[in-house]
Design a protein around this motif. Structure first.
Motif, short mmCIF file in Angstrom:
data_model
loop_
_atom_site.label_atom_id
_atom_site.label_comp_id
_atom_site.label_asym_id
_atom_site.label_seq_id
_atom_site.Cartn_x
_atom_site.Cartn_y
_atom_site.Cartn_z
N CYS A 51 0.86 -1.18 0.00
CA CYS A 51 0.00 0.00 0.00
C CYS A 51 0.90 1.22 0.00
O CYS A 51 1.87 1.28 0.76
CB CYS A 51 -0.88 -0.04 1.25
N VAL A 52 0.62 2.20 -0.85
CA VAL A 52 1.42 3.43 -0.88
C VAL A 52 0.77 4.48 0.02
O VAL A 52 -0.42 4.79 -0.10
CB VAL A 52 1.55 3.98 -2.31
N VAL A 53 1.58 5.00 0.95
CA VAL A 53 1.13 6.02 1.89
C VAL A 53 1.93 7.29 1.63
O VAL A 53 3.16 7.25 1.58
CB VAL A 53 1.35 5.57 3.34
N THR A 54 1.23 8.41 1.47
CA THR A 54 1.90 9.70 1.30
C THR A 54 1.75 10.48 2.60
O THR A 54 0.64 10.85 2.99
CB THR A 54 1.30 10.50 0.14
N LEU A 55 2.87 10.71 3.29
CA LEU A 55 2.86 11.45 4.55
C LEU A 55 3.12 12.92 4.26
O LEU A 55 4.04 13.27 3.51
CB LEU A 55 3.94 10.91 5.50
N LYS A 56 2.28 13.78 4.83
CA LYS A 56 2.38 15.22 4.58
C LYS A 56 2.69 15.97 5.87
O LYS A 56 2.54 15.43 6.97
CB LYS A 56 1.07 15.72 3.97
N GLY A 57 3.11 17.21 5.73
CA GLY A 57 3.47 18.01 6.90
C GLY A 57 2.35 18.89 7.41
O GLY A 57 2.52 19.61 8.40
N ASP A 58 1.18 18.87 6.75
CA ASP A 58 0.07 19.72 7.16
C ASP A 58 -0.60 19.17 8.41
O ASP A 58 -0.91 17.98 8.50
CB ASP A 58 -0.97 19.80 6.03
N ALA A 59 -0.85 20.06 9.38
CA ALA A 59 -1.47 19.64 10.63
C ALA A 59 -2.99 19.59 10.50
O ALA A 59 -3.60 20.37 9.77
CB ALA A 59 -1.08 20.61 11.75
N THR A 60 -3.59 18.63 11.19
CA THR A 60 -5.05 18.51 11.29
C THR A 60 -5.37 18.32 12.77
O THR A 60 -4.47 18.07 13.58
CB THR A 60 -5.57 17.29 10.50
N PRO A 61 -6.63 18.43 13.16
CA PRO A 61 -6.99 18.19 14.57
C PRO A 61 -6.59 16.79 15.04
O PRO A 61 -6.32 16.57 16.21
CB PRO A 61 -8.51 18.36 14.58
N GLN A 62 -6.53 15.82 14.10
CA GLN A 62 -6.20 14.44 14.47
C GLN A 62 -4.69 14.17 14.45
O GLN A 62 -4.23 13.17 14.99
CB GLN A 62 -6.88 13.46 13.52
N GLY A 63 -3.91 15.04 13.80
CA GLY A 63 -2.48 14.79 13.65
C GLY A 63 -2.00 15.43 12.37
O GLY A 63 -2.47 16.50 11.98
N LEU A 64 -1.07 14.78 11.68
CA LEU A 64 -0.57 15.28 10.41
C LEU A 64 -1.27 14.54 9.27
O LEU A 64 -1.61 13.37 9.39
CB LEU A 64 0.94 15.07 10.32
N LYS A 65 -1.45 15.25 8.16
CA LYS A 65 -2.21 14.69 7.03
C LYS A 65 -1.45 13.53 6.37
O LYS A 65 -0.22 13.49 6.35
CB LYS A 65 -2.47 15.77 5.98
N LEU A 66 -2.23 12.63 5.80
CA LEU A 66 -1.66 11.57 4.96
C LEU A 66 -2.69 11.18 3.91
O LEU A 66 -3.88 11.47 4.04
CB LEU A 66 -1.24 10.35 5.79
N GLU A 67 -2.21 10.52 2.88
CA GLU A 67 -3.09 9.98 1.83
C GLU A 67 -2.74 8.52 1.62
O GLU A 67 -1.57 8.15 1.57
CB GLU A 67 -2.91 10.75 0.51
N LEU A 68 -3.77 7.70 1.49
CA LEU A 68 -3.60 6.28 1.20
C LEU A 68 -4.09 6.03 -0.22
O LEU A 68 -5.15 6.53 -0.60
CB LEU A 68 -4.40 5.43 2.17
N GLU A 69 -3.33 5.25 -1.00
CA GLU A 69 -3.78 4.98 -2.36
C GLU A 69 -5.07 4.14 -2.29
O GLU A 69 -5.33 3.43 -1.29
CB GLU A 69 -2.70 4.26 -3.16
N PRO A 70 -5.92 4.21 -3.33
CA PRO A 70 -7.23 3.55 -3.30
C PRO A 70 -7.20 2.07 -2.96
O PRO A 70 -8.13 1.55 -2.34
CB PRO A 70 -7.77 3.79 -4.71
N GLY A 71 -6.16 1.36 -3.35
CA GLY A 71 -6.14 -0.08 -3.12
C GLY A 71 -5.72 -0.51 -1.73
O GLY A 71 -5.69 -1.71 -1.42
N CYS A 72 -5.42 0.43 -0.85
CA CYS A 72 -4.88 0.09 0.47
C CYS A 72 -5.85 -0.74 1.30
O CYS A 72 -5.47 -1.73 1.93
CB CYS A 72 -4.50 1.35 1.24
N ALA A 73 -7.12 -0.33 1.35
CA ALA A 73 -8.10 -1.00 2.20
C ALA A 73 -8.28 -2.46 1.81
O ALA A 73 -8.46 -3.33 2.67
CB ALA A 73 -9.43 -0.27 2.16
N ALA A 74 -8.22 -2.74 0.50
CA ALA A 74 -8.37 -4.12 0.05
C ALA A 74 -7.12 -4.94 0.37
O ALA A 74 -7.21 -6.10 0.77
CB ALA A 74 -8.65 -4.15 -1.45
#
Length: 234
Positions: A51-74
């Motif tokens: 699974c490809v995970v993109t870690l970002k430096g932007d802050a959110t109330p939950q922590g720092l942002k990230l993106e998971l590629e569509p196939g990760c959950a499967a």
């Protein structure tokens, strides 16, 4: 009085050192956060599910942002819970849920490679995406028929390296008929790449190690007067 003054001076020095400690720790965590920003491969140890995970430096109330590629959950169902990431302590990279609770914690085991454990599931690897794909390419180039050759050029065995999963990080290897007795007795049934070396492993727990030489061949190490070389099947 001089001893008392000396004691006061030592205490003051220790107090100054302790005061400096938190910023140093914070700097370590800050550096790790910066180093983690980018694309990573989250995978099982043998890379059968990725699974490809993109870690970002932007802050959110939950922590720092990230993106998971569509196939990760499967591929890795537990990733459905992941909504953010963060660094905890000095060296823990945490993929966490909406409540800030850890879904999986990673620690660095070697440069650019992190390991995390999920109870009841096993170990997962977080690795720089470019490095992971380079390893996959190296693996792909190894698949196929090989000849085991003595230093005098005599072929003593043929074998096939596959990408069929065996145990752990290993893959199946098959010997062809009429191998030299020494190779037949060793009877390798698994192989893997490990820190730039090719390892052949037997069911008995024996291991033969090979290093790539200048001729795109693999030579058994430690070297001997009668070297053993792995070459592409001829």
């Amino acid at each position: 009085m001089s001893l008392a003054r000396s004691g006061i001076a030592v205490a003051a020095a220790l107090t100054a050192l302790l005061a400096l400690a938190p910023p140093v720790a914070a700097q370590d965590a800050s550096t790790l956060k910066k180093d983690m920003i980018g694309q990573w491969e989250l995978a099982t140890t043998e890379r059968s599910k990725t699974c490809v995970v993109t870690l970002k430096g932007d802050a959110t109330p939950q922590g720092l942002k990230l993106e998971l590629e569509p196939g990760c959950a499967a591929a890795l169902p537990f990733t459905k819970e992941i909504t953010a990431w963060n660094v905890r302590g000095l060296d823990i990279v945490r993929l966490q849920d909406a409540a800030g609770q850890p879904v999986i914690d990673f620690t660095e085991v070697e440069s650019g490679i992190f390991e995390g454990l999920r109870t009841g599931e096993g170990v997962y690897i977080l690795q720089n995406l470019a490095a992971a794909r380079s390893l996959a390419k190296s693996m792909d180039q190894m698949i196929g028929d090989w000849s085991m050759v003595r230093g005098n050029g005599q072929t003593i065995c043929g074998l096939t390296l596959t990408n069929t999963e065996a145990t752990g990080d290993n893959f199946q290897v098959f010997l062809k008929p009429k191998c030299d007795p020494a190779v037949a007795a060793f009877a390798p049934n698994q192989w893997r790449l490990d820190h730039g070396r090719m390892l052949l492993l037997s069911a008995k727990g024996d291991t033969w190690q090979f290093e790539a030489d200048d001729n795109a061949q693999w030579r058994r190490v430690p070297d001997t007067a009668d070297p053993l070389i792995m070459m592409r099947g001829q």
